[in-house]
Scaffold this motif. Structure first.
Motif, mmCIF file in Angstrom:
data_model
loop_
_atom_site.group_PDB
_atom_site.id
_atom_site.type_symbol
_atom_site.label_atom_id
_atom_site.label_comp_id
_atom_site.label_asym_id
_atom_site.label_seq_id
_atom_site.Cartn_x
_atom_site.Cartn_y
_atom_site.Cartn_z
ATOM 1 N N GLU A 1 0.826 -0.492 -0.067
ATOM 2 C CA GLU A 1 0.112 -0.241 0.090
ATOM 3 C C GLU A 1 0.723 1.542 -0.060
ATOM 4 O OE1 GLU A 1 -3.657 0.299 0.042
ATOM 5 O OE2 GLU A 1 -3.352 -0.784 -1.363
ATOM 6 N N PHE A 2 2.415 1.251 0.451
ATOM 7 C CA PHE A 2 2.589 2.882 0.751
ATOM 8 C C PHE A 2 3.336 2.544 -0.609
ATOM 9 C CE2 PHE A 2 2.281 0.313 4.858
ATOM 10 C CZ PHE A 2 0.769 1.164 4.990
ATOM 11 N N VAL A 3 4.066 1.420 -1.687
ATOM 12 C CA VAL A 3 4.663 1.558 -2.376
ATOM 13 C C VAL A 3 4.225 1.898 -3.651
ATOM 14 C CG1 VAL A 3 6.846 1.093 -3.878
ATOM 15 C CG2 VAL A 3 6.450 0.471 -1.365
ATOM 16 N N PHE A 4 4.723 2.909 -4.651
ATOM 17 C CA PHE A 4 3.591 2.800 -6.366
ATOM 18 C C PHE A 4 5.374 1.695 -7.391
ATOM 19 C CE2 PHE A 4 0.894 4.762 -4.131
ATOM 20 C CZ PHE A 4 -0.457 4.632 -5.002
ATOM 21 N N ASN B 1 -4.419 4.071 -18.356
ATOM 22 C CA ASN B 1 -4.228 4.557 -19.934
ATOM 23 C C ASN B 1 -3.471 5.228 -19.802
ATOM 24 O OD1 ASN B 1 -5.689 1.758 -20.069
ATOM 25 N ND2 ASN B 1 -7.690 2.968 -20.207
ATOM 26 N N LEU B 2 -2.163 5.081 -19.713
ATOM 27 C CA LEU B 2 -1.622 6.418 -19.599
ATOM 28 C C LEU B 2 -0.364 5.987 -20.518
ATOM 29 C CD1 LEU B 2 -0.284 9.735 -18.641
ATOM 30 C CD2 LEU B 2 0.982 8.556 -17.235
ATOM 31 N N ASP B 3 -0.047 7.371 -21.746
ATOM 32 C CA ASP B 3 0.752 7.267 -22.935
ATOM 33 C C ASP B 3 2.017 7.554 -22.570
ATOM 34 O OD1 ASP B 3 1.699 6.828 -25.442
ATOM 35 O OD2 ASP B 3 -0.014 7.501 -26.549
ATOM 36 N N ILE B 4 2.744 7.584 -22.856
ATOM 37 C CA ILE B 4 4.204 7.506 -21.951
ATOM 38 C C ILE B 4 5.016 7.582 -22.722
ATOM 39 C CG2 ILE B 4 3.744 7.791 -19.641
ATOM 40 C CD1 ILE B 4 6.114 5.553 -19.623
ATOM 41 N N GLY B 5 4.898 6.998 -24.380
ATOM 42 C CA GLY B 5 5.282 6.880 -25.584
ATOM 43 C C GLY B 5 6.173 5.620 -25.358
ATOM 44 N N ILE B 6 6.181 4.328 -24.996
ATOM 45 C CA ILE B 6 6.763 3.955 -25.248
ATOM 46 C C ILE B 6 5.655 2.018 -25.509
ATOM 47 C CG2 ILE B 6 8.376 3.829 -23.282
ATOM 48 C CD1 ILE B 6 7.068 1.822 -21.332
ATOM 49 N N GLY B 7 4.710 2.514 -25.712
ATOM 50 C CA GLY B 7 3.800 1.104 -26.781
ATOM 51 C C GLY B 7 2.961 0.357 -26.233
ATOM 52 N N THR B 8 2.873 0.977 -25.193
ATOM 53 C CA THR B 8 2.447 -0.299 -23.827
ATOM 54 C C THR B 8 2.149 0.845 -22.698
ATOM 55 O OG1 THR B 8 2.293 -1.928 -22.333
ATOM 56 C CG2 THR B 8 4.252 -0.433 -22.005
ATOM 57 N N ASP B 9 0.408 1.126 -21.877
ATOM 58 C CA ASP B 9 -0.160 1.787 -21.494
ATOM 59 C C ASP B 9 0.501 1.773 -19.976
ATOM 60 O OD1 ASP B 9 -0.919 3.555 -23.567
ATOM 61 O OD2 ASP B 9 -2.817 2.544 -23.201
ATOM 62 N N VAL B 10 0.365 2.811 -18.900
ATOM 63 C CA VAL B 10 0.700 3.064 -17.679
ATOM 64 C C VAL B 10 -0.725 2.903 -16.556
ATOM 65 C CG1 VAL B 10 2.242 4.440 -15.483
ATOM 66 C CG2 VAL B 10 2.582 4.102 -18.113
ATOM 67 N N SER B 11 -1.023 2.379 -16.484
ATOM 68 C CA SER B 11 -2.019 2.000 -15.549
ATOM 69 C C SER B 11 -1.893 1.751 -13.523
ATOM 70 C CB SER B 11 -2.690 1.886 -15.532
ATOM 71 O OG SER B 11 -3.691 1.375 -16.629
ATOM 72 N N PHE B 12 -2.550 2.398 -13.319
ATOM 73 C CA PHE B 12 -2.640 2.048 -11.511
ATOM 74 C C PHE B 12 -3.860 1.664 -10.430
ATOM 75 C CE2 PHE B 12 1.533 4.605 -11.827
ATOM 76 C CZ PHE B 12 2.785 3.658 -11.307
ATOM 77 N N GLY B 13 -4.342 1.486 -9.819
ATOM 78 C CA GLY B 13 -5.838 0.936 -9.428
ATOM 79 C C GLY B 13 -5.677 1.047 -7.780
ATOM 80 N N ARG B 14 -6.789 0.536 -6.999
ATOM 81 C CA ARG B 14 -6.692 -0.034 -6.203
ATOM 82 C C ARG B 14 -6.052 -1.286 -6.146
ATOM 83 N NH1 ARG B 14 -7.966 2.343 -1.787
ATOM 84 N NH2 ARG B 14 -8.990 3.996 -1.786
ATOM 85 N N GLY B 15 -5.172 -2.284 -5.070
ATOM 86 C CA GLY B 15 -4.646 -3.385 -5.552
ATOM 87 C C GLY B 15 -3.579 -3.613 -7.112
ATOM 88 N N LYS B 16 -3.401 -2.358 -7.501
ATOM 89 C CA LYS B 16 -2.804 -2.372 -8.409
ATOM 90 C C LYS B 16 -1.461 -1.297 -8.844
ATOM 91 C CE LYS B 16 -2.592 -3.136 -13.713
ATOM 92 N NZ LYS B 16 -1.155 -2.342 -13.759
#
Length: 413
Positions: free
Chosen positions: A146-149, A370-385
């Motif tokens: 819970e304290f680390v991303f 689904n954040l596009d940072i330009g590497i061909g795969t999106d970045v997503s976070f969420g509860r439990g992720k």
């Protein structure tokens, strides 16, 4: 008008001008990110390059006015890749530096030891660690997740991919060379689990002590592994020790594939081996494979790669105060990872002023989808992720540098 009256009027006009002028705005307080990493010792290239990549992106943001007028600053401390200094640094950053968050920590033995400290601080006020340079499990599991991303894929994902690809080309006798600490055991455990899925066991294993350098002998470790006649070796270590192991393995006539994880610092490692090749005339860089958690910085079809290369070419950040005697790399997977870490971090920090988040960095991070940072795969976070990306990439050495690995069949048995 006499001279006295003239001076009085002039004084009045100047006073009026002064008091009616708008107040000179004070610069806004910066957004401070606290970083503890190896900036000295045999693993200093890891901390320095991760810092340089992030700073390259923050320099761009700050040059454009920062985030809402606030500059982003990395407050960094050296821990030499050792747990106790990392703990002291963390306490200092949280209690004395008033950091917005912790960021870019380097290494499993350090991160695993600061997790209880971070958990303790959260009993008083929220403090989170963002994007540590480690794929270990503790920060991905209860009670610390819970304290680390995390942005990068895990060591379990990296080791599973290496084992699977080796298995598919007929290489089933896999030996392990690893650092005798939490990092090494984390990678060892990932390899063991991946092999068990295929009803296989580790063929042989040998360890080395954290802090070993390129000048140290790894001949005994080579002998231990050679006795099992492996057809591939996976190393879990840092660049100087792994380069020393490769040197001694090749000198012993062991020319099977030797794989390393992303943490090793592949460019620093191959740089040591390239220098050795020039001096000795021997070949030390054939049959090397490296898993990575970012795409190759050679893949200029990706927008983020083009941005990163431009930033590191036009205005490369210096190694800073801890970089004495260190020759910075023009490009590396580690500085590219630092660049991407900073890019996602800025997206999070920009959301802090939005009414729905009101400075809550935890809620702002969970909103990343689904954040596009330009590497061909999106970045997503969420509860439990709390891991943004799951991709693992593979590289091999060609012409003295790591390039994308596109075909494993060259190692078919």
């Amino acid at each position: 008008m006499n001279i006295v009256r003239f001076k009085s009027v002039l004084f009045f006009l100047f006073s009026l001008l002064f008091f009616c002028s708008p107040a000179i705005a004070k610069p806004l307080e910066p957004l401070v990110l606290g970083m503890s990493a190896a900036f000295t010792g045999h693993s200093k290239g890891l901390g320095i390059e991760l810092y340089r990549g992030s700073q390259a992106y923050f320099d761009k943001i700050n040059a454009d006015g920062g985030i809402g007028g606030r500059k982003v600053v990395i407050k960094y401390y050296d821990d030499g890749y050792n747990p106790l200094p990392a703990i002291r640094n963390t306490i200092k950053l949280v209690e004395n530096e008033d950091v917005t968050c912790l960021f870019n920590y380097v290494g499993t033995p350090t991160v695993t030891r600061v997790l209880p400290v971070i958990k303790h601080f959260n009993s008083k006020k929220p403090i989170f660690l963002f994007f540590p340079f480690t794929g270990a499990q503790p920060q991905r599991e209860f009670p610390y997740e819970e304290f680390v991303f995390n942005l990068r894929a895990s060591y379990r994902q990296e080791t599973w991919g290496l084992v699977h690809n080796l298995y598919m080309v007929g290489r089933n006798r896999i030996a392990v060379f690893y650092q005798a600490d939490a990092y090494g055991r984390s990678g060892w455990d990932g390899i063991r689990k991946a092999l068990r899925e295929k009803n296989l066991n580790i063929a042989a294993e040998a360890t080395y002590r954290r802090g070993a350098g390129f000048d140290d002998s790894m001949k005994r470790q080579v002998e231990i592994l050679a006795e099992a006649s492996p057809d591939a070796i996976i190393s879990i270590g840092a660049y100087e020790a792994c380069a020393a192991f490769i040197r001694d393995a090749r000198d012993a006539g062991i020319n099977i594939p030797i794989c390393n994880l992303s943490f090793v610092g592949s460019e620093n490692m191959v740089g040591l081996l390239n220098d050795l090749e020039k001096k000795s005339g021997k070949n030390y860089t054939d049959n090397l494979i490296n898993s990575q958690t970012v795409p190759s910085y050679e893949d200029t079809s990706l927008p983020a790669v083009r941005e990163y290369r431009e930033a590191m070419s036009k205005n490369p950040p210096p190694p800073e105060g801890f970089g004495k005697g260190y020759d910075p790399l023009p490009f590396s997977c580690i500085s590219f990872e630092g660049y991407l870490n900073a890019k996602v971090m800025v997206n999070i920090l920009k959301r802090l002023d939005m009414p729905q988040y009101s400075g809550n960095i935890y809620a702002a991070t969970l909103s990343i989808r689904n954040l596009d940072i330009g590497i061909g795969t999106d970045v997503s976070f969420g509860r439990g992720k709390h891991q943004g990306v799951d991709e693992v990439y593979y590289t091999t050495v060609s012409d003295g540098k790591f390039v994308p690995l596109t075909d494993w069949k060259r190692w078919s048995k």
